[in-house]
Design a protein around this motif. Structure first.
Motif, PDB file in Angstrom:
ATOM      1  N   HIS A  79      24.810  13.875   5.275  1.00 34.84           N
ATOM      2  CA  HIS A  79      25.986  14.344   4.543  1.00 34.84           C
ATOM      3  C   HIS A  79      25.618  14.925   3.176  1.00 34.84           C
ATOM      4  O   HIS A  79      26.518  15.231   2.388  1.00 34.84           O
ATOM      5  CB  HIS A  79      26.987  13.197   4.382  1.00 34.84           C
ATOM      6  CG  HIS A  79      27.625  12.774   5.669  1.00 34.84           C
ATOM      7  ND1 HIS A  79      28.666  13.463   6.237  1.00 34.84           N
ATOM      8  CD2 HIS A  79      27.346  11.776   6.528  1.00 34.84           C
ATOM      9  CE1 HIS A  79      29.019  12.888   7.378  1.00 34.84           C
ATOM     10  NE2 HIS A  79      28.222  11.844   7.585  1.00 34.84           N
ATOM     11  N   GLU A  82      31.048   4.966   6.376  1.00 30.23           N
ATOM     12  CA  GLU A  82      31.050   6.063   7.349  1.00 30.23           C
ATOM     13  C   GLU A  82      32.304   5.966   8.222  1.00 30.23           C
ATOM     14  O   GLU A  82      32.976   6.966   8.495  1.00 30.23           O
ATOM     15  CB  GLU A  82      29.786   6.021   8.227  1.00 30.23           C
ATOM     16  CG  GLU A  82      29.651   7.272   9.093  1.00 30.23           C
ATOM     17  CD  GLU A  82      28.420   7.237   9.996  1.00 30.23           C
ATOM     18  OE1 GLU A  82      28.059   6.140  10.475  1.00 30.23           O
ATOM     19  OE2 GLU A  82      27.830   8.300  10.208  1.00 30.23           O
ATOM     20  N   GLU A  83      32.581   4.733   8.636  1.00 30.48           N
ATOM     21  CA  GLU A  83      33.766   4.510   9.465  1.00 30.48           C
ATOM     22  C   GLU A  83      35.046   4.927   8.743  1.00 30.48           C
ATOM     23  O   GLU A  83      35.970   5.462   9.342  1.00 30.48           O
ATOM     24  CB  GLU A  83      33.819   3.026   9.823  1.00 30.48           C
ATOM     25  CG  GLU A  83      34.676   2.705  11.016  1.00 30.48           C
ATOM     26  CD  GLU A  83      34.587   1.212  11.313  1.00 30.48           C
ATOM     27  OE1 GLU A  83      33.767   0.836  12.154  1.00 30.48           O
ATOM     28  OE2 GLU A  83      35.327   0.437  10.670  1.00 30.48           O
ATOM     29  N   TRP A  91      31.958   9.564   3.581  1.00 28.84           N
ATOM     30  CA  TRP A  91      30.863  10.537   3.416  1.00 28.84           C
ATOM     31  C   TRP A  91      31.288  11.968   3.700  1.00 28.84           C
ATOM     32  O   TRP A  91      30.526  12.899   3.449  1.00 28.84           O
ATOM     33  CB  TRP A  91      29.649  10.150   4.265  1.00 28.84           C
ATOM     34  CG  TRP A  91      29.207   8.720   4.072  1.00 28.84           C
ATOM     35  CD1 TRP A  91      29.069   7.778   5.030  1.00 28.84           C
ATOM     36  CD2 TRP A  91      28.878   8.082   2.834  1.00 28.84           C
ATOM     37  NE1 TRP A  91      28.682   6.579   4.490  1.00 28.84           N
ATOM     38  CE2 TRP A  91      28.551   6.732   3.145  1.00 28.84           C
ATOM     39  CE3 TRP A  91      28.832   8.498   1.502  1.00 28.84           C
ATOM     40  CZ2 TRP A  91      28.175   5.816   2.157  1.00 28.84           C
ATOM     41  CZ3 TRP A  91      28.466   7.577   0.526  1.00 28.84           C
ATOM     42  CH2 TRP A  91      28.150   6.264   0.862  1.00 28.84           C
ATOM     43  N   GLU A  92      32.506  12.142   4.227  1.00 27.64           N
ATOM     44  CA  GLU A  92      33.041  13.498   4.400  1.00 27.64           C
ATOM     45  C   GLU A  92      33.551  14.055   3.072  1.00 27.64           C
ATOM     46  O   GLU A  92      33.809  15.250   2.949  1.00 27.64           O
ATOM     47  CB  GLU A  92      34.224  13.491   5.398  1.00 27.64           C
ATOM     48  CG  GLU A  92      34.034  12.675   6.667  1.00 27.64           C
ATOM     49  CD  GLU A  92      33.087  13.350   7.632  1.00 27.64           C
ATOM     50  OE1 GLU A  92      33.002  14.592   7.603  1.00 27.64           O
ATOM     51  OE2 GLU A  92      32.397  12.627   8.395  1.00 27.64           O
ATOM     52  N   ALA A 112      27.367   2.093   6.644  1.00 31.82           N
ATOM     53  CA  ALA A 112      28.045   2.216   7.943  1.00 31.82           C
ATOM     54  C   ALA A 112      29.545   1.955   7.796  1.00 31.82           C
ATOM     55  O   ALA A 112      30.374   2.647   8.406  1.00 31.82           O
ATOM     56  CB  ALA A 112      27.427   1.246   8.951  1.00 31.82           C
ATOM     57  N   ILE A 148      22.181   8.616   7.363  1.00 29.75           N
ATOM     58  CA  ILE A 148      23.600   8.956   7.163  1.00 29.75           C
ATOM     59  C   ILE A 148      23.792   9.653   5.814  1.00 29.75           C
ATOM     60  O   ILE A 148      24.433  10.701   5.717  1.00 29.75           O
ATOM     61  CB  ILE A 148      24.471   7.679   7.236  1.00 29.75           C
ATOM     62  CG1 ILE A 148      24.461   7.121   8.673  1.00 29.75           C
ATOM     63  CG2 ILE A 148      25.905   7.980   6.797  1.00 29.75           C
ATOM     64  CD1 ILE A 148      25.086   5.729   8.811  1.00 29.75           C
ATOM     65  N   ASP A 203      20.916   3.915   7.316  1.00 27.34           N
ATOM     66  CA  ASP A 203      21.702   4.259   6.119  1.00 27.34           C
ATOM     67  C   ASP A 203      21.156   5.541   5.497  1.00 27.34           C
ATOM     68  O   ASP A 203      21.911   6.440   5.111  1.00 27.34           O
ATOM     69  CB  ASP A 203      21.596   3.142   5.062  1.00 27.34           C
ATOM     70  CG  ASP A 203      22.296   1.852   5.466  1.00 27.34           C
ATOM     71  OD1 ASP A 203      23.150   1.893   6.370  1.00 27.34           O
ATOM     72  OD2 ASP A 203      21.977   0.808   4.863  1.00 27.34           O
TER      73      ASP A 203
END
Lengths: 433, 433
Positions: free
Chosen positions: B268, B240-241, B245-246, B237, B264, B261
């Motif tokens: 991706h 992610e913030e 993961w992009e 998490a 997520i 998790d």
């Protein structure tokens, strides 16, 4: 001591009592099947004509002991994978054995297994199957040390052992009596596949003849629950009542145990074969090896059969055993040197074999040499750690059993390997579903 | 298609689309580093002068992908075993690296690792270490495909990468730019060993330069708890913030995850390296591989370093991976064919390599041949099952990467193996505690 006729010549020998347990530039003299001297190569002069096995660049160790296998099943290697134990056994293995199981099937399967085991550093194995006298014949031809267990599974009594229990075992013991490296045992399959009456008869037979009993104990949670339902107690407690633990016993698996079970097995110094890869693949539980050893049990490592485990590689078992116990009890719970002992001396004791499993003068000359010149063996800060975590079956370069050289420079000397592979492939074509 | 200059000649090739995924009597033509034809040997006529690699008696498969390793540490193989992760790292590994870590240490360690990996069927590896340009140089000499990750650990910044973050990575990328089979990545060690500011800077750098990020994720329960304490959320998490993961990512371990998790990481399609033996030995937990794959993540198998895992043998990892998942989710949860995919095509995709990992015309010619004539390989009812549960690293007979033959008949063609082993032993004598 007689003069050595055969020398293990060079390399680092793992010898109890030597500094760090290692003897560099080792020379081990062998005569009449036994170790007659252990020293440094620079300090001995072999007799003229003595044979030397060149073990420079090797770790020299006792041969490995395979605590539990069914070599006769080797022709079913990987026949069905990725199934739960019960489905695997009842839908694939039992029907295939009913159809194909025969004395010849067992003979060729065991020859194949012996070829694989010698190549992988195994010098002694504890076996359990039908038509076991043919398995013993194969081991005798291979020159391997074996505890041969004639099996009884009531619902799948392929060779008819159950029809005349003590007569069958008498005949079996007689039939393997001429094989010098074979010890006979009786091998009832498990608590759930042999009746209480037959268990009683077998325990009595064992007491009378001092024959070791080899069987599957507490392999799955189901087995324990079934026993609770039928007999109102755990299998270990059930067998205690029958007097089984007073006899010489090697129990395979011993996975699902209560603390009381562990104490009973420890108190009687029962031999256990821990078969981590088989347990793991069939998704049972992690055996309490650390607790069993602490309680006094002697724990060997076993491959189980190639039908469940696909190979007979004790290096893989050693690696997984150490890691499994780390996983269960914390890192370092079962150290590499302990696992090495289970592979060798403790493994032999778990099978009731007092005279092998250690490099010591007077003991049987069951010795292997593990090549450590390949990239994956460099560096070696700790040889025990390398054997357990780093080495593989194909690293074994030479093998000697009872003073006879079974493999030299990766070539098998007692078996016709090509013929065995050809025969195995021929069987497989017919069996193939 | 250009005419084939090199032929993989004979054996059973594991080819998608063929009946049962198997092509018998295979002939695979190679030119300009790529596969240009796949067919039956009886149906092709190689051009005069074309080279043939004899793969009769072999399974022919894509080369294996090692999803996570630190090859520069190979000189520390088995330096300390049977310790918990934290003790092992802080009391043994970090101090030894501080003392001995140098560009030459990394170069020779990686050469040793390449020799071992080629011998074990690995053709591509995803690496992370200090002085990584020297590791890339070694891989280039070996002819292996590599994703080379320049590492950053703030408390142990041996090569000074942290002093000038983006400048260091720019220089690193430039220094490996001439190695045709090497892709550069940035390799921050983990959430706890790199500050939030540096993580942000690295993610920005990755976005700007489209450089893959390779790091350790959720290896232990401690790591997750520490992150919860510091940042009030799980590492997944937290990242992610930050937008991690992009970016193109390969996350090693991914053991201790919540269901959120997993979703997520799946959403991706993050690349994961699952390293079961390392996890097991350091007594962490069992990674939720089945759930990760179901959610959409791409999962490779990795050996981790020889300092934690003692060898770089993906056969062992494959075996343990399948069994671990069986243990966690039930028998057959991760089938042999799935594991084979993780070793090859899915493994390549987890590293962002679209052009390798499968025997398909147009793809890079990264191919191995696994000998199946030895006793432990007979019978083979299912080749996937044999590779995962039965075979070993020493069964690999030939290796081709990008159309170059790296190993033929167990002889390394691109590396001076004796020199490497000698140098490694020399280092070990100095390092030895």
């Amino acid at each position: 001591m007689p003069e050595a006729k055969l020398w293990i010549w060079g390399g680092t020998a793992l010898v109890p009592g030597a500094p760090n347990g290692r003897l560099e530039d080792a020379a081990i003299g062998i005569a009449d099947g036994k170790i007659v001297s252990i020293g440094k190569r620079s300090e001995v002069t072999p007799a003229p004509g003595a044979r030397k096995i060149d073990t420079t660049g090797c770790l020299v160790t006792p041969g490995f002991v395979n605590g539990h296998t069914h070599t006769g099943m080797s022709l079913l290697r990987g026949l069905a994978d990725d199934l739960p134990l019960d489905t695997w056994l009842r839908e694939v293995i039992f029907p295939t054995e009913q159809k194909w199981g025969s004395p010849d099937f067992v003979y060729w399967g065991t020859l194949l297994a012996c070829a694989e085991m010698i190549r992988g550093g195994i010098t002694t194995f504890n076996d359990m199957y039908y038509f076991e006298e043919r398995a013993a014949q194969a081991a005798n031809e291979a020159g391997m040390r074996m505890v041969a267990g004639q099996s009884l599974t009531e619902e799948s009594d392929i060779d008819g052992t159950g029809k005349d229990l003590t007569g069958s075992f008498d005949r079996f013991r007689e039939s393997v009596g001429d094989f010098p490296l074979v010890t006979a045992s009786v091998a009832p399959h498990a608590i759930y596949s042999v009746s209480r009456e037959n268990w009683k008869a077998l325990i009595e037979y064992s007491a009378k003849t001092q024959t070791r009993i080899h069987f599957h104990l507490c392999e799955t949670r189901w087995e324990v629950q079934d026993c609770q339902k039928k007999y109102g107690k755990t299998p270990v407690a059930f067998f205690e009542e029958l007097g089984l633990w007073e006899q010489p016993v090697t129990a395979a698996h011993a996975v699902c145990l209560t603390p009381e079970d562990i104490q009973i097995l420890g108190k009687h110094r029962v031999g256990i074969s821990h078969n981590p890869e088989s347990n793991f693949k069939l998704a049972t539980e992690i055996a309490p090896v650390v607790e069993l050893r602490r309680a006094g049990a002697r724990v060997a490592l076993g491959t189980d059969s190639t039908a469940s485990n696909n190979n007979l590689d004790l290096f893989g078992e050693a690696d997984v055993a150490a890691k499994m116990q780390a996983f269960k009890y914390g890192a370092g719970a079962l150290k590499a040197q302990d696992v090495f002992s289970m592979l060798t001396r403790e493994g032999a004791l778990a099978l009731g074999l007092e005279e092998t499993g250690v490099l010591e003068v007077g003991k049987q000359a069951d010795i292997i040499a593990i090549d450590v010149t390949a990239p994956h063996a460099v560096p070696i800060y700790n040889p025990y750690s390398h054997i357990v975590y780093g080495a593989g079956a194909r690293d074994v370069k030479h093998s000697v059993v009872n003073g006879q050289v079974l493999m030299e420079n990766r070539t098998l000397l007692t078996l016709d390997e090509q013929e065995i592979v050809r025969e195995a492939a021929h069987w497989a074509r017919r069996i193939s579903p």
